[in-house]
Design a protein around this motif. Structure first.
Motif, PDB file in Angstrom:
ATOM      1  N   ASN A   1       0.850  -1.201   0.000  1.00  0.00           N
ATOM      2  CA  ASN A   1       0.000   0.000   0.000  1.00  0.00           C
ATOM      3  C   ASN A   1       0.884   1.248   0.000  1.00  0.00           C
ATOM      4  O   ASN A   1       2.096   1.170   0.208  1.00  0.00           O
ATOM      5  N   GLY A   2       0.243   2.399  -0.197  1.00  0.00           N
ATOM      6  CA  GLY A   2       0.994   3.646  -0.290  1.00  0.00           C
ATOM      7  C   GLY A   2       1.559   4.135   1.026  1.00  0.00           C
ATOM      8  O   GLY A   2       2.537   4.884   1.052  1.00  0.00           O
ATOM      9  N   THR A   3       0.965   3.717   2.110  1.00  0.00           N
ATOM     10  CA  THR A   3       1.495   4.076   3.434  1.00  0.00           C
ATOM     11  C   THR A   3       2.821   3.357   3.651  1.00  0.00           C
ATOM     12  O   THR A   3       3.822   3.966   4.048  1.00  0.00           O
TER      13      THR A   3
ATOM     14  N   SER B   1      -3.149  16.864   4.438  1.00  0.00           N
ATOM     15  CA  SER B   1      -2.965  15.640   3.654  1.00  0.00           C
ATOM     16  C   SER B   1      -3.719  14.533   4.357  1.00  0.00           C
ATOM     17  O   SER B   1      -4.317  14.742   5.416  1.00  0.00           O
ATOM     18  N   TRP B   2      -3.687  13.355   3.765  1.00  0.00           N
ATOM     19  CA  TRP B   2      -4.126  12.143   4.441  1.00  0.00           C
ATOM     20  C   TRP B   2      -3.050  11.807   5.472  1.00  0.00           C
ATOM     21  O   TRP B   2      -1.871  12.095   5.239  1.00  0.00           O
TER      22      TRP B   2
ATOM     23  N   SER C   1      -1.362   9.389   6.320  1.00  0.00           N
ATOM     24  CA  SER C   1      -0.184   8.582   5.949  1.00  0.00           C
ATOM     25  C   SER C   1       1.070   9.429   5.770  1.00  0.00           C
ATOM     26  O   SER C   1       2.172   9.000   6.092  1.00  0.00           O
ATOM     27  N   SER C   2       0.888  10.646   5.240  1.00  0.00           N
ATOM     28  CA  SER C   2       2.039  11.512   4.954  1.00  0.00           C
ATOM     29  C   SER C   2       2.808  11.868   6.212  1.00  0.00           C
ATOM     30  O   SER C   2       3.999  12.158   6.147  1.00  0.00           O
TER      31      SER C   2
ATOM     32  N   VAL D   1       3.491  16.648  -0.804  1.00  0.00           N
ATOM     33  CA  VAL D   1       2.316  15.840  -1.153  1.00  0.00           C
ATOM     34  C   VAL D   1       1.626  16.508  -2.339  1.00  0.00           C
ATOM     35  O   VAL D   1       1.195  17.657  -2.243  1.00  0.00           O
TER      36      VAL D   1
ATOM     37  N   ASP E   1       5.034  12.298  -2.311  1.00  0.00           N
ATOM     38  CA  ASP E   1       3.827  11.507  -2.035  1.00  0.00           C
ATOM     39  C   ASP E   1       2.887  11.669  -3.226  1.00  0.00           C
ATOM     40  O   ASP E   1       2.205  12.688  -3.373  1.00  0.00           O
TER      41      ASP E   1
ATOM     42  N   ALA F   1       0.352   9.645  -4.040  1.00  0.00           N
ATOM     43  CA  ALA F   1      -0.841   8.808  -3.879  1.00  0.00           C
ATOM     44  C   ALA F   1      -2.057   9.391  -4.605  1.00  0.00           C
ATOM     45  O   ALA F   1      -2.970   8.657  -4.964  1.00  0.00           O
ATOM     46  N   GLN F   2      -2.049  10.716  -4.815  1.00  0.00           N
ATOM     47  CA  GLN F   2      -3.191  11.348  -5.480  1.00  0.00           C
ATOM     48  C   GLN F   2      -2.798  11.960  -6.822  1.00  0.00           C
ATOM     49  O   GLN F   2      -3.553  12.763  -7.372  1.00  0.00           O
TER      50      GLN F   2
ATOM     51  N   SER G   1       0.147   5.032  -4.221  1.00  0.00           N
ATOM     52  CA  SER G   1      -0.903   4.179  -3.666  1.00  0.00           C
ATOM     53  C   SER G   1      -1.823   3.779  -4.809  1.00  0.00           C
ATOM     54  O   SER G   1      -2.107   4.585  -5.696  1.00  0.00           O
TER      55      SER G   1
ATOM     56  N   LYS H   1      -8.163   5.666  -5.857  1.00  0.00           N
ATOM     57  CA  LYS H   1      -7.162   6.570  -6.452  1.00  0.00           C
ATOM     58  C   LYS H   1      -7.314   6.587  -7.979  1.00  0.00           C
ATOM     59  O   LYS H   1      -8.019   5.744  -8.537  1.00  0.00           O
TER      60      LYS H   1
HETATM   61  C1  LIG Z   1      -4.132   7.369  -0.059  1.00  0.00           C
HETATM   62  C2  LIG Z   1      -2.985   8.167   0.397  1.00  0.00           C
HETATM   63  C3  LIG Z   1      -1.867   7.587   1.014  1.00  0.00           C
HETATM   64  C4  LIG Z   1      -1.824   6.164   1.487  1.00  0.00           C
HETATM   65  O1  LIG Z   1      -2.089   5.204   0.594  1.00  0.00           O
HETATM   66  P1  LIG Z   1      -2.665   3.772   1.068  1.00  0.00           P
HETATM   67  O2  LIG Z   1      -2.443   2.925  -0.127  1.00  0.00           O
HETATM   68  O3  LIG Z   1      -4.099   3.962   1.405  1.00  0.00           O
HETATM   69  O4  LIG Z   1      -1.873   3.324   2.232  1.00  0.00           O
HETATM   70  C5  LIG Z   1      -0.765   8.386   1.298  1.00  0.00           C
HETATM   71  N1  LIG Z   1      -0.787   9.690   1.025  1.00  0.00           N
HETATM   72  C6  LIG Z   1      -1.859  10.303   0.469  1.00  0.00           C
HETATM   73  C7  LIG Z   1      -1.785  11.764   0.186  1.00  0.00           C
HETATM   74  C8  LIG Z   1      -2.996   9.562   0.151  1.00  0.00           C
HETATM   75  O5  LIG Z   1      -4.050  10.179  -0.386  1.00  0.00           O
END
Ligand SMILES: *Cc1c(COP(=O)(O)O)cnc(C)c1O
Length: 366
Positions: A54-56, A80-81, A83-84, A126, A152, A154-155, A176, A181
């Protein structure tokens, strides 16, 4: 978004992709995962792609393999989400938040330098909502202070900054493939891209229990693998990603045109010389909560990304920040609203959303 609409549009290919993996019964590792990694690396024009769970995990793995840990500080954006920032703590370091720019929803590059100390090791820009950060400034600061840059992404799949793909500008890019996404698997999945051979090898080893060859553990690692079902699904989606991205951009244009004269809302700006891929189409809206309720009553689902800026979350109460330390991110909590956006959205649906937005302000402003 409507994940089912996308599935139905390519159902045959997806079903085939899934059944192939089951027929082969090669569920972890193997040819599908390898094919995804090499295809993704090729599309990005980078040397290495390491798939992850996963992206985390991707963010965490990169930080650990850059040697970031106890006593170190890592800078990231206040909106951000989680995870960042939670991955910074996970790695053993401390998250340092920087407010976002008033125009672009991404890290305010003019406020990064004041947060740098002799413990700072990296910046995590991000690329929120599909908008690429001002990477020229991020890289200039990183080079001046000898910091790593972990993008980052992910988006921001296939977003661009001055002709360069987001994720290829810094030390490494973290992706991610969460189902929602822009490029989504049918479960969790992620990857890391980089041109740094040593970093790529370390990340791969760490994500596979510290072993590149079975039973030869050179270190302790973690278990973070993309499974073959996800790899096969992602592979079958890749040929469509450009088309889907262009559809998102066209939808954003349509919103911009239809909402241009609604004074109560501010439309998303795009940083010059970038390709914004509109993972999210976020407006700033007066009477945001009432608007979102009105839209919901009319069958239009909206979102808030995110209702609470990271430093204002209970999780970060220990840092003792005041909301006024991050004025833009804090103000945005009460005015950002994400309108529906996904490739399969029709122009009539967009028109309907915009009509209802206009109608709402006509009613409430009376
Ligand atoms: C979704 C997301 C992540 C984490 O991705 P996962 O695959 O859900 O772990 C990290 N950073 C941002 C900005 C995200 O939107």
């Amino acid at each position: 978004m409507d994940l089912r609409a996308q599935y139905l549009s390519i159902k045959e290919e997806i079903d085939k992709a899934i059944f192939e993996v089951i027929e082969d019964s090669a569920f972890i590792g193997g040819k599908y995962v390898e094919a995804f990694e090499s295809t993704f690396a090729e599309m990005y024009g980078v040397k290495y792609c390491v798939s992850t769970a996963n992206g985390t995990d991707s963010l965490y793995i990169i930080m650990r393999m850059l040697g970031i840990g106890l006593g170190d500080e890592v800078i990231t954006a206040a909106n951000s989400w989680i995870s960042s920032s939670e991955t910074i703590t996970q790695a053993g370091a401390s998250p340092v938040f920087v407010d976002i720019s008033p125009d672009y929803f991404t890290i305010d590059v003019s406020k990064i330098e004041e947060k740098i100390t002799n413990r700072t090791k990296a910046i995590i820009p991000v690329h929120l909502y599909g908008q690429v950060c001002d990477m020229e400034h991020v890289m200039a600061i990183a080079n001046k202070y000898n910091l790593s840059v972990i993008e980052d992404c992910a988006q921001s799949h296939f977003s661009e900054y001055k002709g360069l793909r987001a994720g290829t500008i810094g030390t490494a890019g973290s992706f991610s493939f969460y189902p929602g996404k822009n490029l989504g698997a049918y479960g969790d999945a992620g990857c890391i891209i980089t041109n740094d051979r040593q970093l790529a090898e370390k990340c791969r080893m760490f994500a596979r229990h510290g072993a590149l060859k079975k039973h030869q553990h050179k270190m302790e690692g973690i278990n973070s693998r993309m499974d073959a079902l996800q790899a096969s699904i992602l592979l079958s989606k890749l040929p469509y990603i450009d088309k889907w991205t262009e559809a998102r951009i066209a939808h954003a244009d349509a919103y911009n045109n239809l909402l241009a004269r609604v004074d109560e809302i501010t439309l998303p700006k795009v940083l010059p010389e970038t390709k914004h891929t509109f993972h999210i189409y976020a407006i700033l809206a007066k009477k945001r909560d009432l608007l979102s309720r009105y839209l919901a009553q009319n069958g239009i689902k909206t979102g808030i990304h995110y209702p609470t800026a990271l430093p204002n979350l209970e999780a970060y109460a220990y840092l003792k920040h005041r909301p006024s330390d991050f004025p833009i991110a804090t103000a945005n909590q009460g005015r950002i609203l994400s309108l529906p956006i996904y490739p399969e959205l029709s122009s009539n649906e967009i028109k309907f959303v915009c009509e209802k937005v206009r109608e709402f302000y006509e009613i409430v402003d009376k």
